[in-house]
Design a protein around this motif. Structure first.
Motif, PDB file in Angstrom:
ATOM      1  N   PRO A   1      62.308  -5.425  17.054  1.00 37.82           N
ATOM      2  CA  PRO A   1      63.101  -5.029  15.893  1.00 37.82           C
ATOM      3  C   PRO A   1      62.320  -4.044  15.032  1.00 37.82           C
ATOM      4  CG  PRO A   1      62.454  -7.357  15.736  1.00 37.82           C
ATOM      5  CD  PRO A   1      61.844  -6.818  16.983  1.00 37.82           C
ATOM      6  N   HIS A   2      63.031  -3.235  14.284  1.00 39.06           N
ATOM      7  CA  HIS A   2      62.394  -2.332  13.328  1.00 39.06           C
ATOM      8  C   HIS A   2      63.181  -2.391  12.025  1.00 39.06           C
ATOM      9  CE1 HIS A   2      59.691  -0.716  16.333  1.00 39.06           C
ATOM     10  NE2 HIS A   2      60.717  -0.544  17.141  1.00 39.06           N
ATOM     11  N   SER A   3      62.507  -2.021  10.936  1.00 36.90           N
ATOM     12  CA  SER A   3      63.138  -2.033   9.621  1.00 36.90           C
ATOM     13  C   SER A   3      63.059  -0.607   9.084  1.00 36.90           C
ATOM     14  CB  SER A   3      62.378  -3.007   8.699  1.00 36.90           C
ATOM     15  OG  SER A   3      62.964  -3.034   7.418  1.00 36.90           O
TER      16      SER A   3
ATOM     17  N   CYS B   1      59.558   3.151   9.844  1.00 36.04           N
ATOM     18  CA  CYS B   1      59.733   1.717   9.995  1.00 36.04           C
ATOM     19  C   CYS B   1      58.889   1.022   8.940  1.00 36.04           C
ATOM     20  CB  CYS B   1      59.315   1.252  11.379  1.00 36.04           C
ATOM     21  SG  CYS B   1      59.444  -0.548  11.544  1.00 36.04           S
TER      22      CYS B   1
ATOM     23  N   MET C   1      57.945  -2.073   9.089  1.00 39.87           N
ATOM     24  CA  MET C   1      56.992  -3.021   9.647  1.00 39.87           C
ATOM     25  C   MET C   1      55.685  -2.241   9.625  1.00 39.87           C
ATOM     26  SD  MET C   1      59.434  -4.781  12.444  1.00 39.87           S
ATOM     27  CE  MET C   1      60.841  -5.729  11.857  1.00 39.87           C
TER      28      MET C   1
ATOM     29  N   HIS D   1      53.685  -0.852  12.453  1.00 44.61           N
ATOM     30  CA  HIS D   1      54.422   0.175  13.208  1.00 44.61           C
ATOM     31  C   HIS D   1      54.306   1.522  12.480  1.00 44.61           C
ATOM     32  CE1 HIS D   1      57.323  -3.105  14.992  1.00 44.61           C
ATOM     33  NE2 HIS D   1      56.046  -3.419  15.127  1.00 44.61           N
TER      34      HIS D   1
ATOM     35  N   LEU E   1      55.224   5.223  13.616  1.00 47.49           N
ATOM     36  CA  LEU E   1      56.685   5.177  13.513  1.00 47.49           C
ATOM     37  C   LEU E   1      57.087   5.656  12.118  1.00 47.49           C
ATOM     38  CD1 LEU E   1      58.820   2.285  15.068  1.00 47.49           C
ATOM     39  CD2 LEU E   1      59.670   4.335  13.933  1.00 47.49           C
TER      40      LEU E   1
HETATM   41 CU    CU Z   1      58.950  -1.077  13.442  1.00 43.05          CU
END
Ligand code: CU
Length: 550
Positions: free
Chosen positions: A466-468, A532, A534, A537, A542
């Motif tokens: 998952p990514h935010s 992202c 996270m 990440h 990212l």
């Molecule tokens: Cu992420």
């Protein structure tokens, strides 16, 4: 009368001061003080120190942390709240339309810069890593609060070390109020409870264990990271000596097995039997929450990232990815005196998968895998009348999104969240301090549709995480989601917990999912980030820039 020219001229001076300070930091020159006079238009003036400190979080040795300490130089007494005995904070409370000046003083042993998460501000006020300042330097922020009433926050954003600095303790809330909100009579004072939820790993000495090292303390870990790549980022994060486990955690994300709320462990909280407003921020580096009441009472949601929703919503559970906020209205009068309703995080599939070989490679900590169930916060229902306080059925005027107004309605831009050789990226490219592609260039005054795709392109060993996804400088609307069939089991375990109805600045993109958002680029040309949230990440690539062209 304040002339337009007067405001512009003053802002230009601030920009010059800030740029000079930033240049000094990147070239290692002695720090320049911006030295901008504080104009009479400034309503709130805060000096914000980022500094090492110590707090007692658990029995035994105090924990070395990095934290913000605010000093109110102008403004009403309630503007600045320093939570006692916690590394989280301060809480800054402002009203929409106020002119804010915040002077960041870097008393850390490494460079930093602060990002105002969710706020609509000019690019040089947004805390892009290109503006990171050296130890001892000062960065002057000055902007008008344009956002709706809501729960925003602030945290560091230096390139390659955001994860470590937030983990060390640097995060605070920025709460905005406005007339529309004031007219609703929502619970205030002691019934307005901000809850910052974070997970942490402690080492045997009670210190924050992060990527094979310690996150807090005075020790200088890693050098200047300006423009550093992924591997240097991991070194800067204190990976040295951590080995393969830390390298994997630096890539996949750091998960802690201790849940802290407002910087403290589970202690329980006494509440009166009346209506409360809970402002929840997932301030974790990587962990996603699936929040629910322990007795399965439905949650009443009144707000999200960008403020109040149009109407209250009911959810059996709520997904809250890193950096997302949600506001709940809860009448504790519904529970009997002495009962202990508890906010829990329920189990779900498709989290950061650390089982099997990955789990073995993770090394220390991380006993609580992503998607595991745990208690978040326990309330003890105390005195009070058990009033039945009614929540308004209309909260805010929110116009529906109009995707057809987007200049690329027929051809949404695609942003593929990708993983290469031990590095994250977007459409195959990692972070580049000043770099921006044609796809990432937009026109001021237009709306666009972007699609974040988490299809697992180039993923290592078939892992999709998952990514935010967070976009700086604005609030967007979520206008569509779809998921690949082979991920429907994971998706089904989270899909009823979405709150896509309001304004958002961060959005959970599950494995196999594609999320379409509608963005409006207004007021501020310049270079902003999207990435992202996270944080490992983000630090591992990212993250990219987008440019708003006048
Ligand atoms: Cu992420």
């Amino acid at each position: 009368m304040t002339t337009r020219r007067g405001v512009d001229a003053r802002r230009r001076r601030i920009v010059i001061g800030s740029a000079a300070t930033a240049a000094a930091a990147s070239f290692g020159l002695p720090t320049l003080h911006a030295g901008v006079p504080v104009s009479a238009e400034v309503d709130v003036h805060v000096e914000l120190h980022a500094e090492p400190g110590e707090v007692s979080i658990r029995p035994g040795a105090p924990t070395r942390v990095w934290r913000f300490r605010g000093k109110l130089l102008r403004g009403a007494a309630g503007v600045l709240e320093e939570p006692a005995g916690s590394y989280v904070g301060p809480i800054i409370r402002v009203r929409r339309g106020q002119r804010i000046r915040i002077e960041l003083v870097n008393a850390l042993p490494e460079s930093t810069i602060v990002h105002w998460h969710g706020l609509h501000v000019p690019d040089d006020m947004d805390g892009h890593p290109r503006f990171a300042i050296a130890p001892g330097a000062r960065y002057v922020y000055e902007f008008s609060v344009a956002n709706r009433a809501g729960t925003y926050w602030f945290h560091p954003h230096p390139h390659g070390r955001t994860g470590k600095q937030v983990y060390a303790g640097l995060a605070g809330l920025f709460l905005v109020s406005d007339d529309e909100e004031a007219g609703l009579g929502l619970p205030g004072a002691a019934q307005d409870l901000p809850l910052v939820i974070q997970d942490r790993n402690f080492n045997a000495d009670n210190q924050f264990a992060y990527l094979g090292g310690e996150a807090g303390g005075d020790a200088r870990q890693g050098g200047g990271m300006m423009g550093g790549g992924m591997m240097r980022g991991r070194m800067g994060g204190g990976m040295m000596g951590g080995g393969m486990g830390s390298m994997m955690a630096g890539m996949m994300g750091v998960l802690g097995d201790q849940i802290l709320v407002n910087g403290g462990p589970q202690a329980g909280r006494e509440v009166e039997r009346r209506a409360h407003r809970l402002r929840l921020l997932n301030g974790s580096n990587t962990r996603t929450l699936k929040l629910a009441w322990s007795d399965r009472t439905p949650l009443t949601v009144i707000g999200s990232d960008g403020g109040l929703l149009a109407t209250p919503l009911r959810r059996d559970y709520l997904m809250l990815a890193p950096a997302e906020r949600v506001e709940l209205w809860v009448d504790f009068g519904r529970w009997a005196l002495g009962s202990e309703p508890t906010l829990r995080s329920l189990a779900f599939d498709g989290g950061v998968e650390m089982g099997g070989m990955m789990g073995g490679m993770m090394g220390g900590g991380g006993a609580l895998r992503d998607g595991a169930a745990f208690d978040v916060h326990r309330f003890r229902v105390g005195g009070g009348a058990g009033r039945d306080e009614k929540l308004p059925t209309r909260l805010s005027a929110i116009a529906p999104p109009e995707p057809r107004q987007a200049v690329n309605f027929a051809r949404p831009k695609v942003f593929e969240l990708s993983m290469g050789m031990m590095a994250w990226g977007i459409n195959g490219a990692g972070f580049d301090m000043l770099g921006v592609s044609e796809l990432e260039t937009v026109k001021l005054g237009t709306q666009e549709i972007w699609e974040f795709r988490n299809d697992g392109r180039g993923s290592m060993m078939g892992m999709v995480m998952p990514h935010s996804m967070h976009v700086h400088g604005l609030q967007f609307r979520v206008i569509g989601r779809s998921v690949a069939r082979q991920f429907s089991r994971q998706y089904d375990s989270v899909k009823a917990g979405r709150v896509d109805e309001g304004w958002k600045d961060s959005v959970l993109v599950m494995p196999g999912e594609r999320v379409r958002v509608l963005l409006r680029f207004e007021d501020h040309p310049g270079l902003f980030l999207y990435h992202c949230h996270m944080l490992e990440h983000e630090d591992a690539g990212l993250m990219r820039n987008y440019r708003v062209e006048a």
